[in-house]
Enzyme design. Structure first.
Site, short mmCIF file in Angstrom:
data_model
loop_
_atom_site.label_atom_id
_atom_site.label_comp_id
_atom_site.label_asym_id
_atom_site.label_seq_id
_atom_site.Cartn_x
_atom_site.Cartn_y
_atom_site.Cartn_z
N THR A 16 11.07 -17.21 -13.55
CA THR A 16 11.88 -17.58 -11.91
C THR A 16 12.61 -19.31 -11.85
OG1 THR A 16 11.01 -15.96 -10.41
CG2 THR A 16 12.00 -17.65 -9.72
N SER A 35 7.99 -12.76 -16.77
CA SER A 35 7.18 -13.06 -17.17
C SER A 35 5.99 -11.42 -17.33
CB SER A 35 5.86 -13.33 -16.92
OG SER A 35 5.45 -12.55 -15.53
N THR A 61 5.68 -16.10 -12.97
CA THR A 61 4.67 -16.30 -11.90
C THR A 61 3.99 -14.16 -11.75
OG1 THR A 61 5.95 -15.14 -9.89
CG2 THR A 61 5.06 -17.79 -10.36
N ASP A 62 5.20 -14.29 -12.57
CA ASP A 62 4.00 -12.22 -12.22
C ASP A 62 3.21 -11.89 -13.13
OD1 ASP A 62 6.36 -11.98 -10.29
OD2 ASP A 62 7.90 -10.81 -11.84
N1 ASP Z 1 10.46 -11.87 -12.04
C1 ASP Z 1 9.47 -13.43 -12.42
C2 ASP Z 1 8.77 -13.83 -13.94
O1 ASP Z 1 7.23 -13.41 -13.70
C3 ASP Z 1 8.72 -14.28 -11.26
C4 ASP Z 1 8.52 -15.33 -11.24
O2 ASP Z 1 8.98 -15.77 -11.89
O3 ASP Z 1 8.28 -15.61 -10.50
O4 ASP Z 1 9.06 -14.18 -14.72
#
Ligand code: ASP
Length: 333
Positions: free
Chosen positions: A14, A56, A87-88
């Site tokens: 993200t 991710s 973050t995922d």
């Molecule tokens: N879907 C995103 C990822 O994990 C979520 C994030 O980065 O907060 O790449």
């Protein structure tokens, strides 16, 4: 003393995303990210590489190996590393890196954000600044820096899907905070042994979360197709015995076929203790299953991939599994 030299490794997420036709997609490179936080040049000197640009969700163990290799290849040239990551699955990658790069005295810092860096309201800039502070500090090893918290790589879990306070440290205290640009270290785990890099993982590790009435055929299926099965059972741990089928027999067949089975809990805090109830103790006493105790499921997954990348000899697997690495396990009864 001159400024520390830090390498920023971009991987997507993200933090680097922009709105596409079908939602957010990672577009920005690590160099472009850095342009949003020019004041980082006051903290340290930065060089950038972009390994890949992925949500991710799409990151696999082979990507963990690429991140580890990138760090290994230029370990001597930098004082610390920042990995910007979605973050995922960041907690999984941070755990993976904790086993692939052991005893690093230099900081290897994972960060990311819940909102893209180009948004007016975003946690991206603060998280990046904090991550660089940590990477330029005398903290050591793999860690995750997010919303001011510094969390050991083997203890992190994403516990909020939307708010800025996205990560928690499970069964272990946070190791410090970043407050107003200053590192406040609470504890300083440091390794006395030399750094060691590993280059192999066995990704064939499956996870089964039990639900009431679960069909043990699912465990059978997963055991046939994988080198290891982790079963997230209820409470302090145990396996169900139904009139319709017994997990005991299924797990025994898997073990007899040379597979590794780990029992853990689906309860977030305080870990397992199979010895307490008959449903757990009868398994632990009679079958060579392993028990996760206070390890996070993310760490158990990464640790098994790392162990099984080296050996599948049962005694050796157990010995490595119960050896504390990067503060991943505190107690083994
Ligand atoms: N879907 C995103 C990822 O994990 C979520 C994030 O980065 O907060 O790449």
């Amino acid at each position: 003393m001159g400024k520390k030299r830090i390498l920023l490794i971009g991987t997507g997420g993200t933090i680097a995303s922009e709105m596409g036709d079908n939602g957010l997609e990672p577009e920005l490179t690590s160099r472009q990210l850095l342009r949003y936080v020019p004041d980082i040049s006051e903290i340290c000197e930065v060089e950038c590489i972009q390994l890949f640009s992925l949500d991710s969700t799409n990151i696999r163990p082979e990507h963990w190996l690429r991140i580890a290799k990138a760090i290994q290849d230029c370990y001597g040239q930098y004082d610390g590393f920042v990995v910007s990551h979605g973050t995922d699955t960041m907690a999984y990658t941070a755990a993976g890196l904790s086993y692939l790069i052991q005893n690093s005295l230099k900081p290897i810092v994972f960060t990311g954000a819940q909102k893209p860096i180009g948004y007016e309201t975003t946690d991206s800039k603060q998280n990046l600044r904090d991550a660089f502070r940590a990477a330029a500090s005398d903290l050591s090893g793999v860690m995750l820096v997010f919303n001011g918290k510094i969390i050991i790589g083997t203890r992190a879990r994403k516990t909020h899907s939307k708010s800025f306070e996205a990560f928690s440290s499970i069964n272990y205290p946070i190791v410090g905070m970043v407050q107003d640009g200053r590192i406040i270290p609470y504890i300083r785990p440091k390794s006395e042994v030399p750094i060691r890099f590993y280059e192999a993982l066995d990704p064939k590790v499956a996870l089964l979360k039990l639900v009431p009435g679960v069909d043990c055929g699912i465990a059978e299926y997963l055991l046939e197709r994988n080198s290891a099965l982790i079963i997230e059972s209820f409470g302090v741990g145990g396996l169900p015995v139904y009139e319709t089928g017994s997990f005991y027999e299924t797990v025994k067949r898997g073990l007899d076929a040379g597979k590794t089975v780990v029992l853990t809990t689906q309860v977030e805090n305080e870990g397992s203790d199979l010895s307490v109830y008959h449903v757990g103790n009868s398994i632990k006493q009679n079958l060579p299953v392993l028990e996760a105790y206070d390890m996070t499921t993310e760490a158990v997954i990464a640790k098994l991939m790392w162990i099984l990348g080296q050996t599948n000899e049962r005694a050796k697997v157990a010995e490595l599994f119960y050896t504390p690495i990067a503060c991943d396990i505190l107690y083994v009864f």
